[in-house]
Scaffold this motif. Structure first.
Motif, PDB file in Angstrom:
ATOM      1  N   HIS A  30       5.457  14.052   0.631  1.00  0.00           N
ATOM      2  CA  HIS A  30       5.608  12.881   1.485  1.00  0.00           C
ATOM      3  C   HIS A  30       5.064  11.648   0.751  1.00  0.00           C
ATOM      4  N   GLU A  31       5.777  10.546   0.893  1.00  0.00           N
ATOM      5  CA  GLU A  31       5.294   9.288   0.337  1.00  0.00           C
ATOM      6  C   GLU A  31       5.584   8.164   1.339  1.00  0.00           C
ATOM      7  N   PHE A  32       4.544   7.367   1.610  1.00  0.00           N
ATOM      8  CA  PHE A  32       4.649   6.265   2.570  1.00  0.00           C
ATOM      9  C   PHE A  32       4.317   4.952   1.866  1.00  0.00           C
ATOM     10  N   SER A  33       4.947   3.882   2.312  1.00  0.00           N
ATOM     11  CA  SER A  33       4.623   2.557   1.777  1.00  0.00           C
ATOM     12  C   SER A  33       4.677   1.527   2.895  1.00  0.00           C
ATOM     13  N   LEU A  34       3.821   0.532   2.770  1.00  0.00           N
ATOM     14  CA  LEU A  34       3.791  -0.578   3.710  1.00  0.00           C
ATOM     15  C   LEU A  34       3.672  -1.854   2.895  1.00  0.00           C
ATOM     16  N   ALA A  75       0.858  -1.181   0.000  1.00  0.00           N
ATOM     17  CA  ALA A  75       0.000   0.000   0.000  1.00  0.00           C
ATOM     18  C   ALA A  75       0.896   1.233   0.000  1.00  0.00           C
ATOM     19  N   MET A  76       0.589   2.194  -0.885  1.00  0.00           N
ATOM     20  CA  MET A  76       1.401   3.406  -0.988  1.00  0.00           C
ATOM     21  C   MET A  76       0.496   4.637  -0.948  1.00  0.00           C
ATOM     22  N   TYR A  77       0.960   5.670  -0.266  1.00  0.00           N
ATOM     23  CA  TYR A  77       0.247   6.945  -0.242  1.00  0.00           C
ATOM     24  C   TYR A  77       1.237   8.062  -0.530  1.00  0.00           C
ATOM     25  N   ARG A  78       0.886   8.923  -1.477  1.00  0.00           N
ATOM     26  CA  ARG A  78       1.756  10.033  -1.866  1.00  0.00           C
ATOM     27  C   ARG A  78       0.989  11.345  -1.768  1.00  0.00           C
ATOM     28  N   ASN A  79       1.495  12.252  -0.962  1.00  0.00           N
ATOM     29  CA  ASN A  79       0.915  13.584  -0.799  1.00  0.00           C
ATOM     30  C   ASN A  79       1.900  14.583  -1.401  1.00  0.00           C
ATOM     31  N   GLN A  80       1.617  15.018  -2.610  1.00  0.00           N
ATOM     32  CA  GLN A  80       2.565  15.830  -3.370  1.00  0.00           C
ATOM     33  C   GLN A  80       2.340  17.321  -3.121  1.00  0.00           C
ATOM     34  N   TRP A  81       3.434  18.053  -2.989  1.00  0.00           N
ATOM     35  CA  TRP A  81       3.401  19.506  -2.808  1.00  0.00           C
ATOM     36  C   TRP A  81       2.481  19.890  -1.648  1.00  0.00           C
ATOM     37  N   VAL A  82       2.841  19.468  -0.458  1.00  0.00           N
ATOM     38  CA  VAL A  82       2.052  19.722   0.753  1.00  0.00           C
ATOM     39  C   VAL A  82       1.801  21.224   0.904  1.00  0.00           C
ATOM     40  N   ASN A  83       0.592  21.593   1.301  1.00  0.00           N
ATOM     41  CA  ASN A  83       0.113  22.967   1.499  1.00  0.00           C
ATOM     42  C   ASN A  83      -0.220  23.688   0.199  1.00  0.00           C
ATOM     43  N   PHE A  84      -0.057  23.019  -0.929  1.00  0.00           N
ATOM     44  CA  PHE A  84      -0.422  23.605  -2.223  1.00  0.00           C
ATOM     45  C   PHE A  84      -1.837  23.139  -2.542  1.00  0.00           C
ATOM     46  N   ASP A 105      -6.081   8.591  -7.906  1.00  0.00           N
ATOM     47  CA  ASP A 105      -5.234   9.764  -8.076  1.00  0.00           C
ATOM     48  C   ASP A 105      -6.123  10.998  -8.153  1.00  0.00           C
ATOM     49  N   GLN A 106      -5.863  11.981  -7.293  1.00  0.00           N
ATOM     50  CA  GLN A 106      -6.650  13.204  -7.271  1.00  0.00           C
ATOM     51  C   GLN A 106      -5.752  14.396  -7.531  1.00  0.00           C
ATOM     52  N   ILE A 107      -6.211  15.298  -8.396  1.00  0.00           N
ATOM     53  CA  ILE A 107      -5.517  16.556  -8.637  1.00  0.00           C
ATOM     54  C   ILE A 107      -6.564  17.621  -8.878  1.00  0.00           C
ATOM     55  N   GLY A 108      -6.593  18.611  -7.999  1.00  0.00           N
ATOM     56  CA  GLY A 108      -7.621  19.629  -8.089  1.00  0.00           C
ATOM     57  C   GLY A 108      -9.002  19.009  -7.981  1.00  0.00           C
ATOM     58  N   SER A 109      -9.838  19.289  -8.951  1.00  0.00           N
ATOM     59  CA  SER A 109     -11.202  18.758  -8.963  1.00  0.00           C
ATOM     60  C   SER A 109     -11.310  17.436  -9.703  1.00  0.00           C
ATOM     61  N   PRO A 150      -1.634  17.100  -6.268  1.00  0.00           N
ATOM     62  CA  PRO A 150      -1.953  15.665  -6.404  1.00  0.00           C
ATOM     63  C   PRO A 150      -1.830  14.891  -5.091  1.00  0.00           C
ATOM     64  N   LYS A 151      -2.766  13.976  -4.896  1.00  0.00           N
ATOM     65  CA  LYS A 151      -2.723  12.992  -3.820  1.00  0.00           C
ATOM     66  C   LYS A 151      -3.036  11.631  -4.434  1.00  0.00           C
ATOM     67  N   THR A 152      -2.199  10.645  -4.138  1.00  0.00           N
ATOM     68  CA  THR A 152      -2.329   9.334  -4.777  1.00  0.00           C
ATOM     69  C   THR A 152      -2.280   8.225  -3.733  1.00  0.00           C
ATOM     70  N   PHE A 153      -3.227   7.306  -3.839  1.00  0.00           N
ATOM     71  CA  PHE A 153      -3.200   6.090  -3.033  1.00  0.00           C
ATOM     72  C   PHE A 153      -3.220   4.899  -3.981  1.00  0.00           C
TER      73      PHE A 153
END
Length: 320
Positions: free
Chosen positions: A295-299, A59-68, A97-101, A72-75
């Motif tokens: 930030h990107e996390f993986s398990l 399982a991977m979670y990526r939170n790109q450009w935090v506070n922007f 994968d989410q980016i904006g709307s 993009p946010k990807t799981f």
């Protein structure tokens, strides 16, 4: 460019959407950029399926450009294993994968034919699946709420398939893949002049590396690696990685991404089955004025099914 970055943060979500829509007319980045493909190469190459022998789920979670706002946010969740006495590999990859709307859900299955010899292991892989793309602009503060360019749409179904090859032995690994071969049209709205000529991009990945012991007992291993991303219509992207593996338990390293980041990463073997990974992208482009990095996390969890895998030796968690 200066005008773009002088916009206040309340407008950033709208800016992301506008940039995405204008760029996609040619062929913008449409597939998530992962930093931890190093630990989970199935996300870029279907031929890797079965390379861990046992069942390997990540399982991977990526939170790109935090506070922007709108960034993009990807799981993703992937799993693969070998079958038929390690002669074939099968796997799956599910991602959101989410980016904006915009929101994109994808489901892909992979199959690899594995050939083993005294020189190493060679595999040829295929993957097939689909993307479901949707958009919801209801949260945007539009000047003209009736603008057809921002009409909401749901679940555009786009099938696709890809292929790859992968080779590995005790010291070296390399692969090449084209995960998405079809360049489907992308119908963002019903506005004819917006959708004309809009296509999904085709990607090419070339990756490889080495495992070089630095001590007689192999307690410290140097792991240099490279990934070249080529996307049609976009500049070439390259990651240069340098990692160190200690006692087959802990890995630490850094990557230089020529486009916009320096990446630092770690992976820790918590138990024989469970592994944790974390990476941080230090943004080097002008976006760093508004972003706190990525930030990107993986398990990863691995287990053997005796009736399927028998006594076949499974590679180390750090063996790619």
């Amino acid at each position: 460019m200066k005008l773009f970055f002088n916009l206040n943060r309340n407008c950033l979500a709208l800016v992301v959407v506008l940039v995405f829509m204008s760029a996609i007319k040619t062929q913008a980045q449409q597939y998530p950029v992962y930093s931890q493909y190093i630990f989970n190469p199935l996300v870029i190459n279907p031929a890797v399926a079965g390379s861990h022998v046992q069942v390997s789920a990540t399982a991977m979670y990526r939170n790109q450009w935090v506070n922007f706002d709108g960034a993009p946010k990807t799981f993703s969740f992937s799993a693969h294993t070998s079958l038929l006495k390690n002669k074939i590999g099968v796997g799956m990859l599910v991602a959101n994968d989410q980016i904006g709307s915009y929101n994109n859900n994808s489901v892909f299955g992979s199959y690899a034919f594995i050939i083993r010899s005294g020189m190493g292991t060679f595999s040829m892989g295929l993957q097939a699946g689909f993307n479901l793309t949707s958009a919801d602009f209801s949260d945007l503060n539009l000047v003209d709420p009736g603008d057809a360019s921002f009409s909401t749409f749901d679940n555009k179904f786009k099938p696709n398939f890809g292929a790859g090859v992968y080779y590995s032995n005790d010291l070296f690994f390399a692969g090449f893949s084209v995960p998405f071969i079809l360049t489907n049209s992308v119908d963002l709205t019903d506005t004819e002049d917006l959708v004309n000529g809009v296509k999904e991009a085709r990607y090419y990945y070339l990756h490889g590396g080495m495992m070089l012991p630095l001590s007689r007992m192999k307690t410290v291993v140097f792991n240099p690696a490279i990934l070249v991303r080529a996307q049609e219509g976009q500049p070439l992207s390259m990651d240069l990685n340098a990692g160190f593996i200690f006692y087959d338990v802990f890995s630490v390293g850094a990557s230089y991404r020529n486009v916009d980041a320096i990446v630092t990463y770690i992976q820790l073997k918590i138990s024989d089955s469970l592994n944790f990974g974390y990476s941080y992208d230090w943004t080097s482009s002008d976006i760093n004025q508004y972003s706190a990095g990525t930030h990107e996390f993986s398990l990863n969890y691995r287990f053997r099914i005796r009736k399927i895998h028998g006594n076949v030796e499974c590679p180390s968690v750090f063996k790619f």
